[in-house]
Enzyme design. Structure first.
Site, PDB file in Angstrom:
ATOM      1  N   TYR A   1      10.840   4.299  10.011  1.00  0.00           N
ATOM      2  CA  TYR A   1      11.100   5.497  10.504  1.00  0.00           C
ATOM      3  C   TYR A   1      12.018   6.386   9.473  1.00  0.00           C
ATOM      4  CZ  TYR A   1       9.965   5.164  15.402  1.00  0.00           C
ATOM      5  OH  TYR A   1       8.961   5.168  16.571  1.00  0.00           O
TER       6      TYR A   1
ATOM      7  N   LYS B   1       6.806  -9.806  11.249  1.00  0.00           N
ATOM      8  CA  LYS B   1       5.403  -9.640  10.665  1.00  0.00           C
ATOM      9  C   LYS B   1       5.675 -10.469   9.413  1.00  0.00           C
ATOM     10  CE  LYS B   1       0.897  -9.279  10.729  1.00  0.00           C
ATOM     11  NZ  LYS B   1      -0.155  -9.756  11.814  1.00  0.00           N
TER      12      LYS B   1
ATOM     13  N   ASP C   1       2.199  -9.402  16.452  1.00  0.00           N
ATOM     14  CA  ASP C   1       0.948  -9.103  17.260  1.00  0.00           C
ATOM     15  C   ASP C   1       0.864 -10.280  18.299  1.00  0.00           C
ATOM     16  OD1 ASP C   1       0.757 -11.101  15.331  1.00  0.00           O
ATOM     17  OD2 ASP C   1      -1.119 -10.997  14.710  1.00  0.00           O
TER      18      ASP C   1
ATOM     19  N   ASP D   1       9.758  -0.093  19.010  1.00  0.00           N
ATOM     20  CA  ASP D   1       9.117   1.204  19.791  1.00  0.00           C
ATOM     21  C   ASP D   1       7.955   0.985  20.371  1.00  0.00           C
ATOM     22  OD1 ASP D   1       8.797   3.991  20.367  1.00  0.00           O
ATOM     23  OD2 ASP D   1       7.277   4.213  18.813  1.00  0.00           O
TER      24      ASP D   1
ATOM     25  N   ASP E   1       7.755  -0.151  24.807  1.00  0.00           N
ATOM     26  CA  ASP E   1       6.731   0.817  25.935  1.00  0.00           C
ATOM     27  C   ASP E   1       5.788  -0.341  26.743  1.00  0.00           C
ATOM     28  OD1 ASP E   1       7.567   3.267  25.034  1.00  0.00           O
ATOM     29  OD2 ASP E   1       5.625   3.930  24.909  1.00  0.00           O
TER      30      ASP E   1
HETATM   31  C1  IPM Z   1      11.157   6.249  21.570  1.00  0.00           C
HETATM   32  C2  IPM Z   1      10.358   7.257  21.264  1.00  0.00           C
HETATM   33  C3  IPM Z   1      10.974   7.947  19.895  1.00  0.00           C
HETATM   34  C4  IPM Z   1      10.968   6.947  18.890  1.00  0.00           C
HETATM   35  C5  IPM Z   1      10.113   9.334  19.550  1.00  0.00           C
HETATM   36  C6  IPM Z   1      10.314  10.258  20.458  1.00  0.00           C
HETATM   37  C7  IPM Z   1      10.711   9.829  18.103  1.00  0.00           C
HETATM   38  O1  IPM Z   1       9.263   7.016  21.313  1.00  0.00           O
HETATM   39  O2  IPM Z   1      12.465   6.615  21.729  1.00  0.00           O
HETATM   40  O3  IPM Z   1      10.938   5.188  21.782  1.00  0.00           O
HETATM   41  O4  IPM Z   1       9.640   6.702  18.355  1.00  0.00           O
HETATM   42  O5  IPM Z   1      11.891   6.494  18.680  1.00  0.00           O
HETATM   43 MG    MG Z   2       8.904   5.110  21.899  1.00  0.00          MG
END
Ligand code: IPM
Ligand code: MG
Length: 362
Positions: free
Chosen positions: A141, A192, A224, A248, A252
């Site tokens: 990032y 990885k 993975d 990240d 999710d």
């Molecule tokens: C998160 C989001 C952020 C990230 C974005 C909005 C920059 O997806 O906080 O997970 O990738 O960190």
């Molecule tokens: Mg995110």
């Protein structure tokens, strides 16, 4: 001692859900004597509109002076066309970097009341309690060099750099080991290392930390496989630690196991435990202004703030109990409600949590 809290409602549903979090904080003040001083500032698209930057200097100054900050959510289609440096997401990345918020804690907890809401079978997810510890201010990032350039043959190429210093790996590792010590004693480091040198070092440093934490069982997993295991048998995990990009993605995935991303809080902490707290979900432009966003992830972020930055663990427990109470009463915002079942709005859900807190006081 009065806690200074900076409120950053952000965009779209952000102000709606932060308003309910504010009511919870005020209730803690009125009923349980929590001493707080709330300030408000812009972050994200609202910062661009009002002050010309997604992270205005005034916001940064207030954030530095505060004991903790609570963020709603940032972003929306109206700002997508702006140049990269003005996009709402840049504000979020910048505040993480400026405040040194390297440790991102993302719990994925399956509330028993919501077992049916997951896309996985209840027997796979019931009792799920995972903490993802994501490195937040390094890795691909932020790595340099980065950009879009033209190759010698005239073709354009985009490039980024995945770099991790041993010091960065060690400090996130220490946070994760400490969390595993407080929880179930198991830590899975995700990398990885079969392909990436940065992961090879990651694994080496994590392994080196294990001897300082004899009570934690450390394991390693390729990313993975970790993604697959999260949907195959998620309860095998206690704490997971990983880099910025892998974290990240996996967070999710873990969020969805619980049935609703509308339930999940997060904390982003610096070396001293000061932090920025925010729901894992985004700004949901599709439902903004309709009063139906679920405020519980933001309210649970308040609980994390109380525990991790304000040293008010008992009040954190109260807030979490209040949320469990309203779910137990069957109250659901539309994201949680079964198809066709009745649902309540943002403010009514906030009312219910406040009422549950007041009831605790007797
Ligand atoms: C998160 C989001 C952020 C990230 C974005 C909005 C920059 O997806 O906080 O997970 O990738 O960190
Ligand atoms: Mg995110």
């Amino acid at each position: 001692m009065t806690h200074r809290i900076l409120m950053l409602p952000g965009d779209h549903i952000g102000p709606e859900i932060v308003a309910e979090a504010e009511r919870v904080l005020r209730c803690l003040g009125d009923v349980f004597g929590l001493a707080i001083e709330l300030e408000y500032a812009h972050l994200g698209g609202c910062g661009v509109d009002a002050e010309g930057a997604p992270l205005p200097q005034s916001t940064l100054a207030l954030a530095r002076a505060a004991d903790a900050a609570l963020l709603g959510a940032v972003g929306g289609p109206e700002w997508d066309g702006l140049e990269r440096s003005l996009r709402p997401e840049r504000g979020l990345l910048a505040i993480r970097a400026e405040l040194g918020l390297f440790a991102n804690l993302r719990p994925a907890l399956a509330f028993p009341e919501l077992a049916g809401a997951s896309s996985l079978r209840p027997d796979v997810v019931s009792g799920l309690d995972i903490l993802i510890v994501r490195e937040l201010t390094g890795g691909i990032y932020f790595g340099e060099p980065r950009g879009i350039r033209e190759r010698a043959d005239g073709v354009r190429e985009g490039f980024n750099t995945l770099v991790y210093g041993a010091d960065e790996i060690e400090r996130i590792g220490r946070v994760a080991f400490a969390a595993a010590e407080r929880r179930g004693g198991r830590l899975c480091s995700v990398d990885k290392a079969n392909v990436l040198e940065s992961s090879e070092l990651w694994r080496e440093v994590m392994t080196g930390l294990a001897s300082d934490h004899p009570d934690v069982a450390l394991s390693h997993m390729y990313v993975d496989n970790a993604a697959m295991q999260l949907v195959r048998a998620p309860r095998q995990f206690d704490v997971m630690v990983t880099g910025n990009l892998f974290g990240d993605i996996l967070s999710d995935c873990a969020a969805m196991l619980t049935g609703s991303i509308g339930m999940l809080p997060s904390a982003s902490l610096d070396e001293l435990g000061r932090g920025l707290y925010e729901p894992v979900h985004g700004s949901a432009p599709d439902i903004s202004g309709q009063g139906k966003a679920n405020p519980l992830a933001t309210i649970l972020s308040v609980a994390m703030m109380l525990r991790h930055s304000l040293n008010e663990g008992e009040l954190a427990d109260r807030v979490e109990r209040a949320v469990a109470t309203v779910l137990g009463e069957g109250l659901r915002t539309p994201d949680l409600a079964a198809e066709g079942a009745p649902a309540i709005g943002t403010v009514a859900m906030g009312d219910a949590v406040v009422a549950a807190l007041q009831a605790q006081a007797g």
